[in-house]
Design an enzyme around this catalytic site. Structure first.
Site, PDB file in Angstrom:
ATOM      1  N   HIS A   1       0.805  -1.236   0.000  1.00 34.26           N
ATOM      2  CA  HIS A   1       0.000   0.000   0.000  1.00 34.26           C
ATOM      3  C   HIS A   1       0.831   1.277   0.000  1.00 34.26           C
ATOM      4  O   HIS A   1       0.284   2.368  -0.058  1.00 34.26           O
ATOM      5  CB  HIS A   1      -0.948   0.022   1.194  1.00 34.26           C
ATOM      6  CG  HIS A   1      -0.233   0.287   2.497  1.00 34.26           C
ATOM      7  ND1 HIS A   1       0.481  -0.673   3.162  1.00 34.26           N
ATOM      8  CD2 HIS A   1      -0.109   1.409   3.232  1.00 34.26           C
ATOM      9  CE1 HIS A   1       1.009  -0.147   4.245  1.00 34.26           C
ATOM     10  NE2 HIS A   1       0.671   1.114   4.321  1.00 34.26           N
TER      11      HIS A   1
HETATM   12  C1  UD1 Z   1      -2.031   5.428   6.079  1.00 37.17           C
HETATM   13  C2  UD1 Z   1      -0.707   5.877   6.720  1.00 37.17           C
HETATM   14  C3  UD1 Z   1       0.318   4.762   6.589  1.00 37.17           C
HETATM   15  C4  UD1 Z   1      -0.207   3.450   7.114  1.00 37.17           C
HETATM   16  C5  UD1 Z   1      -1.529   3.130   6.417  1.00 37.17           C
HETATM   17  C6  UD1 Z   1      -2.140   1.855   6.907  1.00 37.17           C
HETATM   18  C7  UD1 Z   1      -0.187   8.278   6.574  1.00 37.17           C
HETATM   19  C8  UD1 Z   1       0.701   9.260   5.920  1.00 37.17           C
HETATM   20  N1  UD1 Z   1      -0.140   7.032   6.057  1.00 37.17           N
HETATM   21  O1  UD1 Z   1      -1.792   5.264   4.691  1.00 37.17           O
HETATM   22  O2  UD1 Z   1       1.482   5.116   7.326  1.00 37.17           O
HETATM   23  O3  UD1 Z   1       0.731   2.432   6.866  1.00 37.17           O
HETATM   24  O4  UD1 Z   1      -2.437   4.218   6.666  1.00 37.17           O
HETATM   25  O5  UD1 Z   1      -3.336   1.549   6.227  1.00 37.17           O
HETATM   26  O6  UD1 Z   1      -0.869   8.590   7.523  1.00 37.17           O
HETATM   27  N2  UD1 Z   1      -9.259   4.979   2.080  1.00 37.17           N
HETATM   28  C9  UD1 Z   1     -10.474   4.342   2.044  1.00 37.17           C
HETATM   29  N3  UD1 Z   1     -11.048   4.010   3.245  1.00 37.17           N
HETATM   30  C10 UD1 Z   1     -10.481   4.296   4.438  1.00 37.17           C
HETATM   31  C11 UD1 Z   1      -9.263   4.954   4.452  1.00 37.17           C
HETATM   32  C12 UD1 Z   1      -8.654   5.279   3.262  1.00 37.17           C
HETATM   33  O7  UD1 Z   1     -11.020   4.050   0.987  1.00 37.17           O
HETATM   34  O8  UD1 Z   1     -11.062   3.965   5.485  1.00 37.17           O
HETATM   35  C13 UD1 Z   1      -8.617   5.315   0.791  1.00 37.17           C
HETATM   36  C14 UD1 Z   1      -8.853   6.733   0.406  1.00 37.17           C
HETATM   37  O9  UD1 Z   1      -9.107   6.769  -0.953  1.00 37.17           O
HETATM   38  C15 UD1 Z   1      -7.550   7.428   0.679  1.00 37.17           C
HETATM   39  C16 UD1 Z   1      -6.541   6.309   0.538  1.00 37.17           C
HETATM   40  O10 UD1 Z   1      -7.219   5.117   0.907  1.00 37.17           O
HETATM   41  O11 UD1 Z   1      -7.321   8.498  -0.178  1.00 37.17           O
HETATM   42  C17 UD1 Z   1      -5.335   6.493   1.411  1.00 37.17           C
HETATM   43  O12 UD1 Z   1      -5.705   6.697   2.772  1.00 37.17           O
HETATM   44  P1  UD1 Z   1      -4.728   7.510   3.768  1.00 37.17           P
HETATM   45  O13 UD1 Z   1      -5.231   7.427   5.153  1.00 37.17           O
HETATM   46  O14 UD1 Z   1      -4.473   8.864   3.196  1.00 37.17           O
HETATM   47  O15 UD1 Z   1      -3.352   6.776   3.628  1.00 37.17           O
HETATM   48  P2  UD1 Z   1      -2.999   5.225   3.674  1.00 37.17           P
HETATM   49  O16 UD1 Z   1      -2.443   4.865   2.345  1.00 37.17           O
HETATM   50  O17 UD1 Z   1      -4.133   4.401   4.200  1.00 37.17           O
END
Ligand code: UD1
Length: 364
Positions: A207
């Site tokens: 991821h």
């Molecule tokens: C975040 C953390 C990362 C951690 C990871 C675990 C930061 C910078 N990164 O990354 O360190 O390893 O979480 O999962 O904080 N999304 C959904 N549903 C959700 C959450 C996210 O669909 O419940 C999608 C959204 O489109 C979003 C993307 O995932 O834009 C990324 O989510 P985000 O929380 O920004 O970063 P992660 O890649 O999950």
């Protein structure tokens, strides 16, 4: 001022680190606390599913920030958490790990002169292109009490000039969760449910923006894993960030490359315990596999958790096809290294964190 401290949580890995501290504080009853969820992760599979299996009570406060570009997300958390700090100032704020919620809440608290405690302090990848590295650096610079999970964290903080009395090596709180939940996880029989034989499959998680955000890189990796899955079936729970990209590539996987929805904590642990090997870019999974003694090919150019390579079962392979294939073959041939126990990864870290919190709050 409220009597409570705030335990801040926001994204999936935070929930696993929060759980044992909640269990411990609830049984000791000497440090009152409230749980603040920023809402960084919000899907049932990414959030509530973890609260359910880890037996964490509903958050007292949810800031509901949701997914937006990371600087906007950080700003939104900062604004909403600051409002809470003004309305109901806590005695201290505890933050975990290195996600955007960790950075935003430590900054808000430090500006309001509220003590900040960082659980998992001092880890450094020395790679500032990773958002988490910036989150770690800033959070540590702002923290009043820095609780390290491994010795490298203590050394980095010393090199950065943090006074010794602010730093404690407490061990890895995620391992507390693992130790507690291991028997329940094995009951899940997740591998069998997903149609692979225990001990006879690889587990993949992916991821990190550096692996999934560029379509060319992601496709190259998926083609490699699909090829490896012809030798050993591969189970791949797909993170939402990765899923979005795969949809845009219209990727279809061959039969031995099993794409599944994100799994909850117990299924993740069960899948790790029964895997022949794990391929991952997750920091937490590097640590869990090291504890479990399962070979872990770390799909990153570096790690902020060097003890998982030095004593544990992790090997850094980047996203380099040759290195991935070599390490994969080593495992299949039974030539892969064995891990050793890691100091203070003993299932009692939450007690040491709770001791530190009691000292901090009684000293007020
Ligand atoms: C975040 C953390 C990362 C951690 C990871 C675990 C930061 C910078 N990164 O990354 O360190 O390893 O979480 O999962 O904080 N999304 C959904 N549903 C959700 C959450 C996210 O669909 O419940 C999608 C959204 O489109 C979003 C993307 O995932 O834009 C990324 O989510 P985000 O929380 O920004 O970063 P992660 O890649 O999950």
């Amino acid at each position: 001022m409220t009597e409570s401290i705030y335990l801040v949580t926001g994204a999936r890995p935070n929930f696993i680190k929060l759980a044992p501290l909640v269990w411990t504080l609830n049984s000791r009853r000497d440090v009152p606390f409230q749980i603040v969820h920023t809402g960084q992760h919000y899907d049932h599979a990414m959030s509530q599913a973890f609260f359910d299996v880890l037996n964490i009570p509903e958050p007292n406060i949810n800031l509901e920030v949701g997914s937006v570009e990371q600087n906007i997300q950080t700003a939104r958390i900062l604004e909403r958490f600051d409002k809470l700090l003004v309305e109901k100032p806590p005695r201290a704020v505890v933050v975990f790990g290195d996600v955007n919620s960790t950075l935003a809440c430590s900054l808000a608290a430090a500006k309001r002169l509220i003590p900040v405690v960082h659980v998992e302090a001092g880890l450094r990848s020395f790679d500032r292109s990773m958002p988490e590295e910036l989150n770690r650096l800033v959070t540590d610079a702002l923290s009043d009490l820095l609780l390290a999970s491994e010795q490298s964290g203590v050394l980095h903080l010393k090199q950065e000039g943090v006074p010794d009395e602010k730093v404690r090596l407490v061990g890895n709180i995620m391992i507390d969760t693992l130790v507690q939940m291991q028997p329940k996880a094995l009951e899940r029989q997740t591998a069998v449910r997903l149609g692979v034989a225990p001990g006879q499959y690889a587990l993949l998680t992916l991821h990190r923006p550096s692996n999934v955000d560029d379509p060319g890189t992601l496709l190259r990796l998926l083609n490699l894993f699909a090829d490896l899955s012809r030798k050993l079936p591969m189970v791949f729970p797909v993170h939402p960030r990765t899923k979005k990209q795969m949809e845009s590539l219209a990727y279809t996987a061959p039969a031995n490359f099993r794409l599944v929805e994100p799994v909850d904590y117990l299924d993740s642990l069960c899948l790790q315990q029964q895997a022949k090997l794990v391929l991952t870019d997750s920091g937490g999974i590097q640590e869990e596999t090291s504890y479990l003694g399962i070979p872990c090919l770390t799909l990153r150019p570096n790690t902020e958790r060097p003890v998982t390579v030095e004593l544990g079962t992790s090997t850094i392979v980047g996203n380099d096809e040759k290195r991935i294939r070599e390490a994969f073959e080593q495992v299949l041939a039974g030539r892969y290294k064995q891990g050793k126990p890691i100091p203070l990864w003993d299932g009692h870290t939450a007690e040491r964190v709770a001791d530190s919190l009691r000292e901090l709050t009684q000293g007020d």
